[in-house]
Design a protein around this motif. Structure first.
Motif, PDB file in Angstrom:
ATOM      1  N   GLY A   6       0.844  -1.193   0.000  1.00  0.00           N
ATOM      2  CA  GLY A   6       0.000   0.000   0.000  1.00  0.00           C
ATOM      3  C   GLY A   6       0.875   1.236   0.000  1.00  0.00           C
ATOM      4  O   GLY A   6       1.869   1.289   0.729  1.00  0.00           O
ATOM      5  N   ILE A   7       0.519   2.203  -0.818  1.00  0.00           N
ATOM      6  CA  ILE A   7       1.247   3.473  -0.790  1.00  0.00           C
ATOM      7  C   ILE A   7       0.348   4.509  -0.131  1.00  0.00           C
ATOM      8  O   ILE A   7      -0.790   4.709  -0.570  1.00  0.00           O
ATOM      9  CB  ILE A   7       1.611   3.936  -2.214  1.00  0.00           C
ATOM     10  N   VAL A   8       0.851   5.131   0.919  1.00  0.00           N
ATOM     11  CA  VAL A   8       0.099   6.205   1.563  1.00  0.00           C
ATOM     12  C   VAL A   8       0.784   7.537   1.244  1.00  0.00           C
ATOM     13  O   VAL A   8       1.921   7.773   1.641  1.00  0.00           O
ATOM     14  CB  VAL A   8       0.031   6.002   3.091  1.00  0.00           C
ATOM     15  N   ASN A   9       0.072   8.367   0.521  1.00  0.00           N
ATOM     16  CA  ASN A   9       0.543   9.724   0.251  1.00  0.00           C
ATOM     17  C   ASN A   9      -0.021  10.587   1.375  1.00  0.00           C
ATOM     18  O   ASN A   9      -1.223  10.853   1.412  1.00  0.00           O
ATOM     19  CB  ASN A   9       0.025  10.169  -1.124  1.00  0.00           C
ATOM     20  N   ASP A  57       2.850  14.037  -4.496  1.00  0.00           N
ATOM     21  CA  ASP A  57       2.047  13.402  -5.544  1.00  0.00           C
ATOM     22  C   ASP A  57       2.953  12.752  -6.587  1.00  0.00           C
ATOM     23  O   ASP A  57       2.727  11.607  -7.004  1.00  0.00           O
ATOM     24  CB  ASP A  57       1.137  14.427  -6.238  1.00  0.00           C
ATOM     25  N   ALA A  58       3.983  13.498  -7.016  1.00  0.00           N
ATOM     26  CA  ALA A  58       4.852  12.965  -8.071  1.00  0.00           C
ATOM     27  C   ALA A  58       5.612  11.743  -7.575  1.00  0.00           C
ATOM     28  O   ALA A  58       5.734  10.741  -8.288  1.00  0.00           O
ATOM     29  CB  ALA A  58       5.830  14.044  -8.538  1.00  0.00           C
ATOM     30  N   ALA A  59       6.105  11.807  -6.338  1.00  0.00           N
ATOM     31  CA  ALA A  59       6.861  10.673  -5.802  1.00  0.00           C
ATOM     32  C   ALA A  59       5.949   9.450  -5.640  1.00  0.00           C
ATOM     33  O   ALA A  59       6.331   8.325  -5.975  1.00  0.00           O
ATOM     34  CB  ALA A  59       7.489  11.049  -4.464  1.00  0.00           C
ATOM     35  N   SER A  60       4.722   9.664  -5.146  1.00  0.00           N
ATOM     36  CA  SER A  60       3.782   8.551  -4.957  1.00  0.00           C
ATOM     37  C   SER A  60       3.434   7.914  -6.302  1.00  0.00           C
ATOM     38  O   SER A  60       3.424   6.689  -6.450  1.00  0.00           O
ATOM     39  CB  SER A  60       2.493   9.054  -4.300  1.00  0.00           C
ATOM     40  N   GLU A  61       3.146   8.796  -7.247  1.00  0.00           N
ATOM     41  CA  GLU A  61       2.798   8.347  -8.589  1.00  0.00           C
ATOM     42  C   GLU A  61       3.947   7.528  -9.202  1.00  0.00           C
ATOM     43  O   GLU A  61       3.726   6.467  -9.788  1.00  0.00           O
ATOM     44  CB  GLU A  61       2.540   9.601  -9.444  1.00  0.00           C
ATOM     45  N   GLY A  62       5.176   8.031  -9.030  1.00  0.00           N
ATOM     46  CA  GLY A  62       6.345   7.328  -9.566  1.00  0.00           C
ATOM     47  C   GLY A  62       6.513   5.960  -8.923  1.00  0.00           C
ATOM     48  O   GLY A  62       6.752   4.961  -9.604  1.00  0.00           O
ATOM     49  N   LEU A  96      -1.816  -0.977  -3.981  1.00  0.00           N
ATOM     50  CA  LEU A  96      -2.961  -0.105  -3.749  1.00  0.00           C
ATOM     51  C   LEU A  96      -2.417   1.267  -3.333  1.00  0.00           C
ATOM     52  O   LEU A  96      -1.738   1.390  -2.314  1.00  0.00           O
ATOM     53  CB  LEU A  96      -3.853  -0.667  -2.635  1.00  0.00           C
ATOM     54  N   TYR A  97      -2.708   2.254  -4.140  1.00  0.00           N
ATOM     55  CA  TYR A  97      -2.199   3.608  -3.877  1.00  0.00           C
ATOM     56  C   TYR A  97      -3.321   4.456  -3.303  1.00  0.00           C
ATOM     57  O   TYR A  97      -4.305   4.742  -3.987  1.00  0.00           O
ATOM     58  CB  TYR A  97      -1.650   4.188  -5.196  1.00  0.00           C
ATOM     59  N   ASP A  98      -3.186   4.863  -2.034  1.00  0.00           N
ATOM     60  CA  ASP A  98      -4.213   5.700  -1.422  1.00  0.00           C
ATOM     61  C   ASP A  98      -3.980   7.152  -1.839  1.00  0.00           C
ATOM     62  O   ASP A  98      -3.214   7.890  -1.208  1.00  0.00           O
ATOM     63  CB  ASP A  98      -4.192   5.560   0.106  1.00  0.00           C
ATOM     64  N   ASP A  99      -4.677   7.530  -2.897  1.00  0.00           N
ATOM     65  CA  ASP A  99      -4.520   8.874  -3.478  1.00  0.00           C
ATOM     66  C   ASP A  99      -5.701   9.772  -3.116  1.00  0.00           C
ATOM     67  O   ASP A  99      -5.974  10.754  -3.795  1.00  0.00           O
ATOM     68  CB  ASP A  99      -4.396   8.748  -5.002  1.00  0.00           C
ATOM     69  N   ARG A 100      -6.433   9.386  -2.050  1.00  0.00           N
ATOM     70  CA  ARG A 100      -7.593  10.200  -1.678  1.00  0.00           C
ATOM     71  C   ARG A 100      -7.162  11.450  -0.915  1.00  0.00           C
ATOM     72  O   ARG A 100      -6.088  11.480  -0.312  1.00  0.00           O
ATOM     73  CB  ARG A 100      -8.539   9.379  -0.786  1.00  0.00           C
ATOM     74  N   GLU A 101      -8.020  12.435  -0.937  1.00  0.00           N
ATOM     75  CA  GLU A 101      -7.785  13.638  -0.130  1.00  0.00           C
ATOM     76  C   GLU A 101      -8.324  13.362   1.260  1.00  0.00           C
ATOM     77  O   GLU A 101      -9.463  13.716   1.579  1.00  0.00           O
ATOM     78  CB  GLU A 101      -8.521  14.836  -0.738  1.00  0.00           C
ATOM     79  N   GLU A 102      -7.501  12.769   2.068  1.00  0.00           N
ATOM     80  CA  GLU A 102      -7.923  12.337   3.404  1.00  0.00           C
ATOM     81  C   GLU A 102      -6.800  12.666   4.373  1.00  0.00           C
ATOM     82  O   GLU A 102      -5.639  12.797   3.962  1.00  0.00           O
ATOM     83  CB  GLU A 102      -8.111  10.812   3.412  1.00  0.00           C
ATOM     84  N   ARG A 103      -7.112  12.751   5.638  1.00  0.00           N
ATOM     85  CA  ARG A 103      -6.079  12.906   6.652  1.00  0.00           C
ATOM     86  C   ARG A 103      -5.160  11.681   6.636  1.00  0.00           C
ATOM     87  O   ARG A 103      -5.598  10.565   6.367  1.00  0.00           O
ATOM     88  CB  ARG A 103      -6.715  12.987   8.043  1.00  0.00           C
ATOM     89  N   ARG A 131       3.735  -1.300   3.688  1.00  0.00           N
ATOM     90  CA  ARG A 131       3.199   0.027   3.432  1.00  0.00           C
ATOM     91  C   ARG A 131       4.362   0.958   3.126  1.00  0.00           C
ATOM     92  O   ARG A 131       5.386   0.927   3.806  1.00  0.00           O
ATOM     93  CB  ARG A 131       2.475   0.529   4.681  1.00  0.00           C
ATOM     94  N   VAL A 132       4.208   1.769   2.095  1.00  0.00           N
ATOM     95  CA  VAL A 132       5.195   2.797   1.801  1.00  0.00           C
ATOM     96  C   VAL A 132       4.540   4.142   2.102  1.00  0.00           C
ATOM     97  O   VAL A 132       3.482   4.459   1.544  1.00  0.00           O
ATOM     98  CB  VAL A 132       5.630   2.761   0.321  1.00  0.00           C
ATOM     99  N   THR A 133       5.149   4.908   3.002  1.00  0.00           N
ATOM    100  CA  THR A 133       4.601   6.214   3.355  1.00  0.00           C
ATOM    101  C   THR A 133       5.421   7.297   2.661  1.00  0.00           C
ATOM    102  O   THR A 133       6.645   7.338   2.796  1.00  0.00           O
ATOM    103  CB  THR A 133       4.648   6.408   4.889  1.00  0.00           C
ATOM    104  N   VAL A 134       4.701   8.127   1.924  1.00  0.00           N
ATOM    105  CA  VAL A 134       5.358   9.169   1.138  1.00  0.00           C
ATOM    106  C   VAL A 134       4.898  10.525   1.659  1.00  0.00           C
ATOM    107  O   VAL A 134       3.694  10.793   1.702  1.00  0.00           O
ATOM    108  CB  VAL A 134       4.978   9.037  -0.352  1.00  0.00           C
ATOM    109  N   GLY A 135       5.846  11.372   2.069  1.00  0.00           N
ATOM    110  CA  GLY A 135       5.469  12.693   2.571  1.00  0.00           C
ATOM    111  C   GLY A 135       6.554  13.701   2.279  1.00  0.00           C
ATOM    112  O   GLY A 135       7.708  13.331   2.049  1.00  0.00           O
ATOM    113  N   PRO A 136       6.172  15.000   2.310  1.00  0.00           N
ATOM    114  CA  PRO A 136       7.132  16.046   1.957  1.00  0.00           C
ATOM    115  C   PRO A 136       8.371  16.027   2.864  1.00  0.00           C
ATOM    116  O   PRO A 136       9.486  16.246   2.405  1.00  0.00           O
ATOM    117  CB  PRO A 136       6.339  17.336   2.167  1.00  0.00           C
ATOM    118  N   ARG A 137       8.183  15.710   4.153  1.00  0.00           N
ATOM    119  CA  ARG A 137       9.330  15.771   5.049  1.00  0.00           C
ATOM    120  C   ARG A 137      10.398  14.734   4.677  1.00  0.00           C
ATOM    121  O   ARG A 137      11.581  15.060   4.574  1.00  0.00           O
ATOM    122  CB  ARG A 137       8.877  15.579   6.499  1.00  0.00           C
TER     123      ARG A 137
END
Lengths: 440, 440
Positions: free
Chosen positions: A351-354, A363-368, A381-388, A404-410
């Protein structure tokens, strides 16, 4: 799959009707929905698990040389009159009358129909051995269905039937199935222990049930604790070899392991040292039978022997509860946050959590990552929803994807994403381009 | 697969009950066996074809963004009371009473149940568009079942259901399905022509049937001959693009093509020049419907719009007759010697005939080819039986594998085997090691 385009109706509340973990979690994770008592619809996530289980069964059946067929769910009562089971089966058989007032039924098992196929087409020992199987819906009109798909009325089942010239050959088929079933369950990450059982309405001389130990199991079981240390593992086996298959059967069944139907306290005490005696509960996920000529004799399913005699064929049958396995797998693999799927049967493996949907870098990193992992052959499964982020994590934990892969700006500022194992909870920071390799 | 270990009960005689080619050939090729009137068992060869058809459908559904589910075959009558179809459906619905005297039925279609799933889980326009489908057994209690699997009582069907916020979106779903179905049939080597039809018990405003032209078809059809020249081909399509999907619909439905239910002789004469007017017979292999709020309104399946209103969801449904397609494919692909499978749905793609089983050179060459072709990813049936060459050729012709490799001592002396095309009958001599490459 992008979650924004998926249908994953997770429930926040625990449904009150569900008494056991698998039932609760299947409802909460949007895997199933009850259609009527003991009858379920499989939503996309549940359907995907069902197909993965099915695929493993088909692959292992092919490996053992068994041939797939598909028999109808609705049968005429005629053949069941021939075998004598029509009256014997009782109210669990769903009986139906068609528009011409003919007695039909929704098949709970198919010994009669497969024997009819056999007798119509096979006449000589030269066409033996033969094992046909199917994965098909069955119906058993349980008086009090419960525990979700674990004890439903309409259920998906693998049922197989072997035809052999002699009792010895048929017992080899029995042993071969035991080996094949051990491999099948192990591939799903399940330990299913063969235990001496009762043959019930199928009949016959010899039968083993395969039980998964679980507190919520319906059967009480008694066994020598040494048995839980056995593993079939990666060993090679020649399914044609009587000796090899018999050796596996002996290895896995020589220790005491019985369901309450066949349990004998005196024998248990005599054969098993006290420190190794275990009493527990188990979920039955399969059963194998040898019943010789029980169906072939009344139904006239005979073959010519090499010296020209006509003899009834020796048979056995073998079942795996496919829909029930989805539940049993969850009973054996969950924690307080949700399901913990074994890799081989996970609906998605990753699962990818953006955590910051809408942020251009995230977004670009998650998409890639989504594209790279998918191209590498993973089910993602890429969670691309606008959710917390918190809601996204809770959903991932609930549906239980192994990684799970967590992708975030930090993290991305440091050039990393976070890779988390659902079972252990362990996380590591890793460069996005190394994730595929690490998962392989 | 080695034929000596397969179950392929071919029949020498033509079964008298079979009136059309596909029924005769499916029985003769050991693909199916009748279990009772209009109800069939699928033997290994038939099952393999069914799975290949099913796989193509799943792949094309995924490409169009549709999500697979699985609904039960046995449903309670309650939902059908809500929609008003329980009484309307008539004696073709197989009605059942369970042990608690509840009215149940074997589902002929699933608009009600899918609408129930939708209303339980979807509340907002944000979760739209959504298309769910399944491939599942259905039952229709035909008064006079006939033509084998083409008009059976228990049949395997893909049924899909779209949910959209507006009529415009739902019409896009309709168009998208039309495109997706064109691709699906073409991949199976079938030309299925969309024709304006009648909506029958499903109801609705807009519907097209997909018909395969065949003398044995049950429907009379009228069409502009230009339509048979259209091909979807390898073109790329964006399934999210309303314009692209609409353009395909217009291309494939602008010419006159109707079943007898909607045929209008005056319009036909006016719109189609006489030289292009065709009257023929066709087999219906699919149908798509737009029916708007016919089910969502009585069943209360509503969603919130962006401005907070609650509106009934717009729906359509779409079906492909999976088991019927096995028959339709044979109607469209056979000759006097047997079936002529298109490559994509052939149970095996290549047959190896060893004309002198027991001859060490022929056995070794056949074995080598079998292994090499299997390793190259082909689905191969190796006839390793001790049988006359003539009988082996007849079996291969009957079951209709696209390519046959004939291996015999005479050819091997020259270093060649024979590669024969089932459809054209053309043969060439070729070095065994070049066969895999030639077939690629």
């Amino acid at each position: 799959m992008r979650l924004s385009r998926y249908f994953l109706p997770v429930l926040k509340e625990t449904p009150s009707e569900a008494q056991i973990a698998s039932h609760r979690l299947m409802l909460r994770a949007g895997m199933i929905k009850q259609a009527s008592a003991g009858i379920y619809s499989w939503l996309p996530l549940g359907y995907k698990v069902l197909r993965k289980i099915e695929t493993i069964i088909h692959e292992e059946q092919a490996r053992a040389g068994h041939l797939p067929v598909l028999m109808p769910t609705i049968q005429s009562s005629d053949l069941w009159q021939e075998s004598g089971r029509y009256d014997a089966y009782g109210p669990e058989m769903l009986r139906i009358r068609d528009r011409h007032e003919r007695d039909m039924l929704f098949t709970p098992t198919a010994e009669e129909l497969i024997t009819d196929i056999f007798r119509a087409h096979v006449a000589s020992y030269k066409d033996l051995p033969l094992t046909l199987y199917q994965i098909q819906w069955k119906f058993r009109d349980e008086i009090r269905p419960r525990f979700g798909v674990m004890r439903g009325r309409e259920f998906y089942m693998k049922d197989g039937y072997n035809f052999d010239l002699t009792k010895e050959d048929a017992l080899h088929a029995y042993n071969r199935h035991l080996v094949s079933y051990l491999r099948t369950y192990e591939r799903m990450g399940l330990q299913a222990i063969p235990m001496r059982a009762d043959s019930g309405p199928i009949g016959g001389d010899d039968t083993h049930e395969f039980l998964v130990l679980a507190e919520t199991g319906e059967s009480e079981v008694f066994y020598d604790s040494e048995i839980t240390e056995l593993k079939f593992g990666a060993r090679e086996i020649d399914y044609d070899s009587h000796d090899q298959c018999r050796a596996v059967l002996e290895e896995f069944t020589s220790r005491y392991a019985r369901t309450d139907e066949t349990h004998d306290e005196a024998v248990f005490a005599e054969r098993v040292p006290e420190a190794r005696r275990r009493q527990a509960r188990g979920i039955e996920v399969g059963q194998i039978f040898y019943f010789g000529t029980k169906y072939s004799e009344p139904m006239g399913a005979t073959v010519q022997t090499p010296d020209g005699k006509s003899v009834p064929v020796h048979m056995g049958s073998h079942g795996i509860g496919v829909s029930r396995l989805a539940g049993a797998l969850i009973e054996a693999n969950h924690d307080e946050r949700g399901i913990v799927w074994p890799w081989e049967v996970a609906p998605f493996q990753v699962g990818i959590v953006n955590v910051k949907q809408g942020d251009a870098t995230a977004d670009a990193a998650s998409e890639g990552l989504y594209k790279a992992l998918t191209a590498a052959g993973f089910d993602v499964l890429y969670d691309d929803r606008e959710e917390r982020a918190g809601a996204k994590f809770a959903t991932m934990d609930l549906i239980g994807l192994p990684k799970r892969v967590t992708v975030g700006p930090r993290g991305l500022e440091k050039g990393v994403v976070e890779l988390t194992d659902r079972r252990t909870g362990e996380s590591e920071e890793i460069k996005p381009e190394l994730v595929a390799e690490r998962l392989s």
